[in-house]
Design an enzyme around this catalytic site. Sequence first.
Site, PDB file in Angstrom:
ATOM      1  N   LYS A   9       0.838  -1.201   0.000  1.00 28.65           N
ATOM      2  CA  LYS A   9       0.000   0.000   0.000  1.00 28.65           C
ATOM      3  C   LYS A   9       0.880   1.260   0.000  1.00 28.65           C
ATOM      4  O   LYS A   9       2.095   1.178   0.233  1.00 28.65           O
ATOM      5  CB  LYS A   9      -0.916  -0.042   1.224  1.00 28.65           C
ATOM      6  N   TYR A  49     -12.084  -2.874  -2.879  1.00 30.61           N
ATOM      7  CA  TYR A  49     -12.611  -2.909  -1.508  1.00 30.61           C
ATOM      8  C   TYR A  49     -14.138  -2.899  -1.477  1.00 30.61           C
ATOM      9  O   TYR A  49     -14.732  -2.476  -0.483  1.00 30.61           O
ATOM     10  CB  TYR A  49     -12.039  -1.727  -0.706  1.00 30.61           C
ATOM     11  N   ASN A 112      -1.627  -0.297   7.405  1.00 25.67           N
ATOM     12  CA  ASN A 112      -1.102  -1.642   7.689  1.00 25.67           C
ATOM     13  C   ASN A 112      -0.299  -2.250   6.536  1.00 25.67           C
ATOM     14  O   ASN A 112      -0.161  -3.454   6.417  1.00 25.67           O
ATOM     15  CB  ASN A 112      -2.213  -2.564   8.196  1.00 25.67           C
ATOM     16  N   HIS A 115      -1.648  -5.511   1.441  1.00 24.80           N
ATOM     17  CA  HIS A 115      -2.885  -6.274   1.266  1.00 24.80           C
ATOM     18  C   HIS A 115      -2.546  -7.668   0.774  1.00 24.80           C
ATOM     19  O   HIS A 115      -1.641  -7.836  -0.037  1.00 24.80           O
ATOM     20  CB  HIS A 115      -3.780  -5.594   0.218  1.00 24.80           C
ATOM     21  N   GLU A 126      -9.299 -10.797  -7.423  1.00 21.24           N
ATOM     22  CA  GLU A 126      -8.353  -9.681  -7.304  1.00 21.24           C
ATOM     23  C   GLU A 126      -7.255  -9.755  -8.361  1.00 21.24           C
ATOM     24  O   GLU A 126      -6.871  -8.729  -8.928  1.00 21.24           O
ATOM     25  CB  GLU A 126      -7.771  -9.640  -5.888  1.00 21.24           C
TER      26      GLU A 126
HETATM   27  P1  IDP Z   1      -7.194  -7.440   5.712  1.00 21.35           P
HETATM   28  O1  IDP Z   1      -6.480  -6.353   4.917  1.00 21.35           O
HETATM   29  O2  IDP Z   1      -6.332  -7.945   6.843  1.00 21.35           O
HETATM   30  O3  IDP Z   1      -7.769  -8.529   4.852  1.00 21.35           O
HETATM   31  P2  IDP Z   1      -9.931  -6.406   6.060  1.00 21.35           P
HETATM   32  O4  IDP Z   1     -10.767  -6.637   7.290  1.00 21.35           O
HETATM   33  O5  IDP Z   1     -10.338  -7.100   4.797  1.00 21.35           O
HETATM   34  O6  IDP Z   1      -8.424  -6.727   6.465  1.00 21.35           O
HETATM   35  O7  IDP Z   1      -9.911  -4.831   5.822  1.00 21.35           O
HETATM   36  C1  IDP Z   1      -9.381  -4.311   4.630  1.00 21.35           C
HETATM   37  C2  IDP Z   1      -8.565  -3.094   4.945  1.00 21.35           C
HETATM   38  O8  IDP Z   1      -9.426  -2.077   5.418  1.00 21.35           O
HETATM   39  C3  IDP Z   1      -7.525  -3.270   6.052  1.00 21.35           C
HETATM   40  O9  IDP Z   1      -6.324  -3.859   5.606  1.00 21.35           O
HETATM   41  C4  IDP Z   1      -7.327  -1.821   6.498  1.00 21.35           C
HETATM   42  O10 IDP Z   1      -6.469  -1.150   5.583  1.00 21.35           O
HETATM   43  C5  IDP Z   1      -8.738  -1.268   6.340  1.00 21.35           C
HETATM   44  N1  IDP Z   1      -9.448  -1.303   7.612  1.00 21.35           N
HETATM   45  C6  IDP Z   1     -10.106  -2.347   8.148  1.00 21.35           C
HETATM   46  N2  IDP Z   1     -10.647  -2.019   9.335  1.00 21.35           N
HETATM   47  C7  IDP Z   1     -10.327  -0.714   9.532  1.00 21.35           C
HETATM   48  C8  IDP Z   1     -10.612   0.226  10.575  1.00 21.35           C
HETATM   49  O11 IDP Z   1     -11.272  -0.077  11.573  1.00 21.35           O
HETATM   50  N3  IDP Z   1     -10.105   1.481  10.404  1.00 21.35           N
HETATM   51  C9  IDP Z   1      -9.371   1.850   9.316  1.00 21.35           C
HETATM   52  N4  IDP Z   1      -9.101   0.997   8.331  1.00 21.35           N
HETATM   53  C10 IDP Z   1      -9.566  -0.254   8.422  1.00 21.35           C
END
Ligand code: IDP
Length: 149
Positions: A9, A49, A112, A115, A126
């Site tokens: 990212k 997303y 984070n 992805h 994807e």
């Molecule tokens: P993942 O990336 O570990 O699969 P997902 O639950 O699919 O996690 O969420 C997708 C992305 O959405 C996360 O990697 C993060 O960047 C963002 N995200 C998820 N939950 C939150 C939140 O509570 N606050 C801000 N961003 C979030």
Amino acid sequence: MERTFLAIKPDGVQRGLVGEIIRRFETKGFTLVGLKFLKPSRELAEAHYDVHRERPFFPGLVEFITSGPVVAMVWEGDGVIASARKIIGATNPLNAEPGTIRGDLGVNIGRNIIHGSDAPETAQNEVSLWFKEDELVVWQPDIMRWLHE
Ligand code: IDP
């Protein structure tokens, strides 16, 4: 052969973590079959997303993903989807185990770093959302016989 979609990212790119992250998948023994560096369009980010469209963090997430370049990749190997998720670590870096990418390199759920597809069906969707078939390279690394019995 199983394939997964991974994307470094904008935070990972801005922080200069591209080499460090690619190294982890290379040295594990997975095979890189697709790689591109791009600033995703809003349309692409929203499609990627789509499952989170109704979540409160969706607008910020799309803003973030479109804010800078990302490294989009397809990796291949037995069990690569689940293994890559383990290498990446929990969604919230504060809950991610040390030794994982998010556990070692991040502190915030909205930043984070990387992805990774979470299941075979999402991986397939994807990969085809981000890559055309002719952008994927079919090859067999010579090192394969030293990685597999
Ligand atoms: P993942 O990336 O570990 O699969 P997902 O639950 O699919 O996690 O969420 C997708 C992305 O959405 C996360 O990697 C993060 O960047 C963002 N995200 C998820 N939950 C939150 C939140 O509570 N606050 C801000 N961003 C979030």
